[in-house]
Design an enzyme around this catalytic site. Sequence first.
Site, PDB file in Angstrom:
ATOM      1  N   ASN A   1       4.246   3.204  -3.977  1.00 26.82           N
ATOM      2  CA  ASN A   1       2.664   2.705  -2.839  1.00 26.82           C
ATOM      3  C   ASN A   1       2.324   4.446  -3.601  1.00 26.82           C
ATOM      4  O   ASN A   1       2.531   5.555  -2.834  1.00 26.82           O
ATOM      5  CB  ASN A   1       2.793   2.657  -1.636  1.00 26.82           C
TER       6      ASN A   1
ATOM      7  N   ARG B   1       2.204  -1.701  -4.540  1.00 27.16           N
ATOM      8  CA  ARG B   1       1.486  -2.424  -3.629  1.00 27.16           C
ATOM      9  C   ARG B   1       0.413  -1.935  -4.620  1.00 27.16           C
ATOM     10  O   ARG B   1       0.331  -1.058  -4.849  1.00 27.16           O
ATOM     11  CB  ARG B   1       1.405  -1.573  -2.171  1.00 27.16           C
TER      12      ARG B   1
ATOM     13  N   HIS C   1      -5.178  -4.012   3.709  1.00 21.27           N
ATOM     14  CA  HIS C   1      -3.931  -4.170   4.857  1.00 21.27           C
ATOM     15  C   HIS C   1      -3.159  -6.078   5.002  1.00 21.27           C
ATOM     16  O   HIS C   1      -2.543  -5.736   6.013  1.00 21.27           O
ATOM     17  CB  HIS C   1      -4.751  -4.514   6.489  1.00 21.27           C
TER      18      HIS C   1
ATOM     19  N   ARG D   1     -14.649   5.680   8.825  1.00 16.56           N
ATOM     20  CA  ARG D   1     -16.235   4.658   7.980  1.00 16.56           C
ATOM     21  C   ARG D   1     -16.637   4.113   8.753  1.00 16.56           C
ATOM     22  O   ARG D   1     -16.053   3.858  10.151  1.00 16.56           O
ATOM     23  CB  ARG D   1     -15.616   3.406   6.892  1.00 16.56           C
TER      24      ARG D   1
ATOM     25  N   GLU E   1       5.382  -2.696   6.058  1.00 19.79           N
ATOM     26  CA  GLU E   1       3.781  -2.863   4.457  1.00 19.79           C
ATOM     27  C   GLU E   1       5.490  -2.796   3.610  1.00 19.79           C
ATOM     28  O   GLU E   1       5.478  -3.586   2.956  1.00 19.79           O
ATOM     29  CB  GLU E   1       3.219  -2.181   4.360  1.00 19.79           C
TER      30      GLU E   1
END
Length: 405
Positions: free
Chosen positions: A10, A92, A181, A242, A385
């Site tokens: 990743n 990823r 995601h 955010r 993940e």
Amino acid sequence: MTGTRVLVLNSGSSSLKYQLLDMSDSALLAQGLVERIGERTSRLRHTPAGGETRAQDGPIADHDAALKAVAAELDRDGLGLDSPELVAIGHRVVHGGQRFTEPTVVDDSVLAEIERLIPVAPLHNPANLTGIRTARALRPDLPQVAVFDTAFHTTMPESAARYALDVATADAHRVRRYGFHGTSHAYVSRATAKLLGRAPKDVNVIVLHLGNGASASAVRGGRCVDTSMGLTPLEGLVMGTRSGDLDPAVIFHLMRVGEMSADEIDTLLNKRSGLIGLCGDNDMREILRRIDEGDEQARLAFDIYIHRLKKYIGAYYAVLGRVDAIAFTAGVGENAAPVREAALAGLDELGIRVDGGLNAVRADGARLISPPAARVAVAVVPTDEELEIATQTYALVGKGGPEST
């Protein structure tokens, strides 16, 4: 092909997170993180399974040097990248657009398409490309597999994926809702079905991935039918930094009245909004501590966060029609009991209840926190993940690897 190991990478702009897994039993063999790549203060932390973490400090010039340093650490544990047991490297990749709907073996055309998508993922795809190119150079004989964050959401119907924009303009600039995601939502939705002792195709789940970035998804029978993030990861829930959902005219107002540039507004919405913009903290633990001390600004930030989250839960209940489970995952979702309790408070009429005692228990592994008789199960499911990426990678190149939980 006799090997069963997959290395998962990743790659961030200045970091490299990795795991090495044996897919014969999904065992984690080693993991680590290289931080501050390109700086004098670079650091590599490497942990072999069952062993002590080793730290290496000192400048690491680029991702090529970072991956070579990782390879050296793995070699010390007898897990070198030259081992015939290693069958693939899984990467990823944040944005796959509409083309990439499943894990894909990387070739030059795939790289070109990931690069073409940089304008809609400027913070992520360039770093993901760097990781792939570095790994290809180091092991050109190994399959490199891209697993896309957006892929799980490509099953959304057009009614959910389209914005109500002029079609020609939207198509010309690839403006639509992609979602993110995805590897987490895919893993957690299946793990929730397993927790209930049912097949994914028989279960409708609302997945709430709550970390510094946060997203929700409505999953019907194992397929995503809606998700909260859109063209970018800015849409949807209130997040650490955010804003999430916003009246688009706010942007024009800030341009005209606030005389802010597009770049300044981009920074405002992505880095200076959400929880940190509301109360100065984006760590939910600190916000909850401040609330306990009577801090009204922290309380307001929490209430706004919960209000948005509850709206999405209600909306996705309506989209699905029947909800079998609600699953909380990621850092906040897995660890902040007050968030789970507040988000579901007052939803008894929908069959949603949380058992206060079960919710307060901190435990590893997937677990139910709803009363046994509740119509809708409420679960806490730690996401994985990296395992999801490894599973998808091995299934593609390892001639049918084990099924992910």
